[in-house]
Write a protein that holds these residues in place. Structure first.
Motif, mmCIF file in Angstrom:
data_model
loop_
_atom_site.group_PDB
_atom_site.id
_atom_site.type_symbol
_atom_site.label_atom_id
_atom_site.label_comp_id
_atom_site.label_asym_id
_atom_site.label_seq_id
_atom_site.Cartn_x
_atom_site.Cartn_y
_atom_site.Cartn_z
ATOM 1 N N LYS A 1 0.819 -1.205 0.000
ATOM 2 C CA LYS A 1 0.000 0.000 0.000
ATOM 3 C C LYS A 1 0.857 1.260 0.000
ATOM 4 O O LYS A 1 0.465 2.292 -0.581
ATOM 5 N N TRP B 1 -6.307 -1.173 -3.803
ATOM 6 C CA TRP B 1 -6.180 -1.053 -2.322
ATOM 7 C C TRP B 1 -6.943 -2.168 -1.622
ATOM 8 O O TRP B 1 -6.419 -2.831 -0.727
ATOM 9 N N TYR C 1 -3.236 4.350 7.460
ATOM 10 C CA TYR C 1 -3.499 4.122 6.037
ATOM 11 C C TYR C 1 -4.876 4.660 5.635
ATOM 12 O O TYR C 1 -5.057 5.127 4.498
#
Length: 460
Positions: free
Chosen positions: A335, A366, A380
């Motif tokens: 990521k 993602w 994140y």
């Protein structure tokens, strides 16, 4: 005249004369010759005792004639007090002088006692009166007149001392009553209000110790005060006993409740349904705290069992989560790379539709990557959220610029400005100069609003 002895005397004499017979001391009171003599208070009734040297000189206050007859000299003259046939004349003087010294010592003790024991003043006065009455027949050699004066002084001062002793006793009685009333009131307050059982119980015992040390109260008053204290102590003991009995009942109930909680916790400790079971353990902990305390030694053992069940479950869950977190570290790295790649590609300034398309590609990739470590989830979420916000704000800005209603408002402001300008020209033609000026001002205001609305749309 005193009694005689059968001892012969030197030299011719009409016949044998009886020897000395001490006889009883004057008065009822006696004092042991070996008893220590208390020092009289300076200036007090006993001060006179120190004025007489001890032992006294009997030759100054009497004589023994050639027949052995003993004579005492007083202010009223001489009087025969006895006969000495048992030894030398010097021994006779010593004998009768010793009897005087014993009597003086007894008076000296009375003088000291009226100072040290004023509450016995009436008894001392009675004894002094008996001694004074006995001086008229006393078989002693010494300053009997001085003894008489000293006894008069004792008797006279006894009344004053007795009155003061009575007053002092009454004052002590009042203070003793007041103090016991304070102690009884304190005990009553503790019995009614205190819940600090250890401190209050200790204080009630201390009150009893002080109570026993207080003297000088009449029996009726003392009994009444004692009943107050005793009732307060009994009331406190009953209330304290009731409290601890209730506490014992509550602890027994807490023990049963906690044992039930432990049974449910031990049934859950091996569960792998992590989220619901963790929630169940949190609920059990709330129940545990609400249950109260069991008896101390038992409560510690119960807690150890409950905690062991908790630790087993959460230890297993943490071990699984740690293993997953290691797997999720690779997802986090993927990521990171994805964000670095799409950060420059998602640029609404280069085209909103293109930015939206790139964002959709990013979101698809993602989700395909999967989870990151639990401790980094928020990080994140915030990072991809920033890119999503970038596109959303650009879309919102574009919509506001092209909003038909906003454009209509700009045109509406411009139209109103035109209307006021036309009205101003018409009024001017009619010669209404002041009204025309106001219309031009209004037209100018509407024109400014139209320009501001148009500038706002350009900035969006």
């Amino acid at each position: 005249m005193a009694g005689t002895t059968n001892s012969p005397t030197p030299g011719p004499r009409p016949g044998p004369r009886p020897g000395p017979r001490p006889g009883p001391r004057p008065g009822a009171g006696t004092a042991a010759q070996s008893s220590p003599r208390p020092a009289p208070r300076p200036g007090g009734p006993g001060a006179a005792a120190t004025a007489h040297p001890r032992p006294s000189d009997p030759t100054k206050f009497g004589r023994i004639d050639e027949t052995g007859t003993v004579w005492l000299k007083t202010k009223d003259g001489e009087r025969e007090i006895g006969s000495w046939q048992a030894g030398t004349v010097a021994e006779g003087y010593a004998h009768y002088g010793k009897r005087y010294d014993d009597l003086a010592t007894e008076i000296e003790l009375l003088e000291a006692r009226i100072v040290t024991h004023p509450e016995e003043a009436s008894t001392i006065a009675h004894t002094a009166a008996e001694l004074r009455d006995g001086l008229a027949t006393a078989t002693v050699l010494g300053d009997v007149d001085a003894l008489h004066g000293r006894l008069d002084q004792i008797i006279e001062s006894s009344a004053r001392v007795a009155e003061k002793a009575k007053s002092d006793k009454e004052e002590r009685r009042k203070k003793a009553i007041a103090r016991k009333e304070e102690l009884a009131a304190e005990a009553e307050d503790l019995a009614e209000n205190s819940t600090d059982w250890k401190v209050a119980g200790d204080r009630i015992r201390e009150i009893l110790g002080e109570w026993k040390s207080i003297r000088g109260i009449d029996r009726k008053t003392d009994d009444s005060l004692w009943r107050r204290y005793s009732r307060a102590r009994d009331a406190f003991n009953r209330r304290r006993g009731s409290h601890f009995a209730e506490l014992d009942r509550n602890r027994a109930a807490a023990r049963r409740a906690k044992e039930d909680i432990i049974e449910r916790a031990e049934a859950l400790k091996s569960s792998t349904d992590w989220a619901p079971t963790a929630s169940a353990f949190r609920d059990l902990m709330k129940e545990w705290k609400a249950a109260g305390r069991a008896p101390r030694e038992i409560d510690e053992k119960l807690w150890a069992r409950f905690k062991a069940a908790q630790d087993e479950f959460f230890g297993a869950r943490n071990a699984v989560n740690e293993a997953r977190d290691k797997e999720f570290e690779d997802n986090a790295a993927a990521k990171d790379a994805l964000l670095a790649e799409y950060d420059s590609r998602i640029d609404p300034a280069k085209g909103l539709d293109h930015a939206r398309a790139e964002l959709r590609h990013l979101q698809e990739k993602w989700e395909a990557i999967g989870f990151v470590p639990r401790g980094r989830v928020r990080e994140y979420e915030d990072r991809i959220g920033a890119l999503e916000k970038r596109v959303a704000e650009a879309a919102d800005s574009q919509w506001r610029r092209t909003d038909p209603e906003a454009q209509a408002r700009v045109q509406q402001f411009a139209d109103r400005a035109g209307e006021f300008e036309a009205k101003a020209a018409e009024l001017e033609a009619k010669g209404k100069t002041s009204q025309a000026a106001k219309a031009r001002e209004q037209a100018q205001q509407w024109r400014q609003w139209a320009e501001q609305a148009a500038d706002t749309l350009k900035e969006l």
